[in-house]
Write a protein that holds these residues in place. Structure first.
Motif, mmCIF file in Angstrom:
data_model
loop_
_atom_site.group_PDB
_atom_site.id
_atom_site.type_symbol
_atom_site.label_atom_id
_atom_site.label_comp_id
_atom_site.label_asym_id
_atom_site.label_seq_id
_atom_site.Cartn_x
_atom_site.Cartn_y
_atom_site.Cartn_z
ATOM 1 N N GLU A 1 32.983 56.893 35.845
ATOM 2 C CA GLU A 1 32.203 57.006 34.665
ATOM 3 C C GLU A 1 31.592 55.843 33.923
ATOM 4 O O GLU A 1 30.504 56.039 33.432
ATOM 5 C CB GLU A 1 33.477 57.162 33.565
ATOM 6 C CG GLU A 1 34.363 58.447 33.674
ATOM 7 C CD GLU A 1 35.507 58.573 32.891
ATOM 8 O OE1 GLU A 1 35.922 57.356 32.314
ATOM 9 O OE2 GLU A 1 36.238 59.610 32.925
ATOM 10 N N ARG B 1 38.351 56.752 39.024
ATOM 11 C CA ARG B 1 37.862 57.534 37.901
ATOM 12 C C ARG B 1 36.939 56.815 36.963
ATOM 13 O O ARG B 1 35.749 57.028 36.262
ATOM 14 C CB ARG B 1 38.764 58.684 37.500
ATOM 15 C CG ARG B 1 38.264 59.339 36.259
ATOM 16 C CD ARG B 1 37.179 60.567 36.749
ATOM 17 N NE ARG B 1 36.498 61.216 35.601
ATOM 18 C CZ ARG B 1 35.946 62.294 35.458
ATOM 19 N NH1 ARG B 1 35.987 63.096 36.408
ATOM 20 N NH2 ARG B 1 35.494 62.846 34.472
ATOM 21 N N THR B 2 37.597 55.722 36.277
ATOM 22 C CA THR B 2 37.058 54.993 35.373
ATOM 23 C C THR B 2 35.845 54.358 35.726
ATOM 24 O O THR B 2 34.926 54.166 34.878
ATOM 25 C CB THR B 2 38.201 53.883 34.813
ATOM 26 O OG1 THR B 2 39.364 54.728 34.232
ATOM 27 C CG2 THR B 2 37.718 52.965 33.761
ATOM 28 N N GLY C 1 40.402 47.022 34.346
ATOM 29 C CA GLY C 1 41.402 47.839 33.713
ATOM 30 C C GLY C 1 41.734 47.300 32.302
ATOM 31 O O GLY C 1 41.146 46.071 32.265
ATOM 32 N N VAL D 1 41.880 48.873 38.000
ATOM 33 C CA VAL D 1 41.168 49.794 37.548
ATOM 34 C C VAL D 1 41.193 50.979 38.015
ATOM 35 O O VAL D 1 41.070 51.089 39.541
ATOM 36 C CB VAL D 1 39.746 49.548 37.019
ATOM 37 C CG1 VAL D 1 38.918 49.240 38.192
ATOM 38 C CG2 VAL D 1 39.046 50.323 36.088
ATOM 39 N N TRP E 1 48.864 55.103 35.559
ATOM 40 C CA TRP E 1 48.200 55.812 36.708
ATOM 41 C C TRP E 1 48.968 56.410 37.676
ATOM 42 O O TRP E 1 49.028 57.422 38.187
ATOM 43 C CB TRP E 1 47.042 54.934 37.343
ATOM 44 C CG TRP E 1 46.357 55.388 38.506
ATOM 45 C CD1 TRP E 1 45.112 56.395 38.496
ATOM 46 C CD2 TRP E 1 46.513 55.423 39.886
ATOM 47 N NE1 TRP E 1 44.894 56.635 39.672
ATOM 48 C CE2 TRP E 1 45.688 56.194 40.549
ATOM 49 C CE3 TRP E 1 47.476 54.866 40.534
ATOM 50 C CZ2 TRP E 1 45.550 56.204 42.117
ATOM 51 C CZ3 TRP E 1 47.638 54.745 41.935
ATOM 52 C CH2 TRP E 1 46.558 55.428 42.582
ATOM 53 N N ALA F 1 39.024 49.479 30.344
ATOM 54 C CA ALA F 1 39.392 50.793 30.171
ATOM 55 C C ALA F 1 40.647 51.310 30.895
ATOM 56 O O ALA F 1 40.913 50.641 31.986
ATOM 57 C CB ALA F 1 38.378 51.736 30.625
ATOM 58 N N ILE G 1 33.447 46.482 34.843
ATOM 59 C CA ILE G 1 34.326 47.292 34.421
ATOM 60 C C ILE G 1 35.733 46.969 34.802
ATOM 61 O O ILE G 1 35.815 46.611 36.276
ATOM 62 C CB ILE G 1 33.941 48.678 34.857
ATOM 63 C CG1 ILE G 1 34.996 49.707 34.316
ATOM 64 C CG2 ILE G 1 33.723 48.950 36.166
ATOM 65 C CD1 ILE G 1 35.077 50.022 32.886
#
Length: 250
Positions: free
Chosen positions: A168, A164-165, A191, A161, A245, A238, A189
């Motif tokens: 957030e 930056r994700t 990827g 992941v 990337w 996300a 969280i």
């Protein structure tokens, strides 16, 4: 939601710099805390002054070495100091970032994250934890640490992941007025899809003219191969993918 005052421990780090950016973009006041700004979460130097008037503390400070014992002591001490200074300053919440699978690990750096989580949840301030998958940025570190034209990278399943994700997601958690209910899984969280660490490294290695060899040796390799460090069914997924990337970086 009205603007609040946030202190970010590890504000100049790989994740912390993104957390600061996201908070500022959303209109909040930010107090960046790192040794570069005169604040040391281990010795406590500058901590009381930095936390004056802060509503929420976000802890994304990290230990940049693989020694399990040293990392464990770092996270334990940082959490204790943030709790104690935060309580004295009148902060209302401490939010910290951990790693997916920390609760299952039996060896290596991930074990230190168990101690980190325990220390964060055991302190006097209300606390929340976000578990994140390994960052896209870690792949480059794996190549940098070994140097040279040939590197060995674990052939492990992960769900990489972007930092930056994660930033957030941690800001979302820190600003959510409703705390996760007791007994619910710790938020995660990750990827958008499962990837193999060595294969991601091969993509980057091809751009650096570095040959990557996938290996099976790694702490808790059997657990990892069985998917112990992949996100659970409740995780937030996300993008971007690692390839997306990487293309954006180049």
């Amino acid at each position: 939601m009205s603007a609040r005052r946030f202190a970010v421990a590890g504000a100049t780090g790989r994740l912390g710099s993104h957390v600061v950016d996201v908070l500022v973009e959303r209109g909040h006041e930010v107090v960046p805390m790192s040794r570069a700004t005169g604040v040391d979460v281990i010795t406590g130097a500058g901590l009381a002054e930095a936390l004056a008037g802060v509503d929420v503390i976000i802890d994304v400070a990290s230990w940049h070495a693989s020694d399990q014992q040293a990392a464990t002591e770092f996270f334990r001490t940082a959490a204790r100091n943030l709790h104690e200074a935060g309580q004295k300053a009148g902060a209302g919440l401490l939010v910290a970032v951990s790693i997916i699978g920390a609760d299952k690990a039996t060896a290596g750096f991930l074990v230190s994250q168990q101690t980190h989580e325990e220390a964060v949840l055991a302190g006097p301030l209300p606390a929340r934890i976000l578990r994140a998958a390994q960052f896209h940025e870690l792949v480059g570190q794996l190549l940098d640490w070994q140097q040279g034209g040939l590197v060995h990278v674990p052939r492990l399943p992960t769900q990489l992941v972007a930092a930056r994700t994660v930033a957030e997601a941690v800001v979302d958690l820190a600003t959510d007025p409703d705390a996760p209910s007791p007994g619910t899984p710790i938020p995660e969280i990750a990827g958008p899809r499962e990837e193999i660490m060595s294969e991601a490294a091969e993509l980057l290695g091809a751009r650096r003219n570095v040959k990557v060899v996938g290996v099976d040796e790694a702490p808790d390799a059997e657990l990892a191969a069985a998917g112990a460090f992949l996100p659970g069914p409740h995780a937030r997924l996300a993008g971007p993918t690692f390839r997306e990337w990487l293309d954006a970086q180049h």
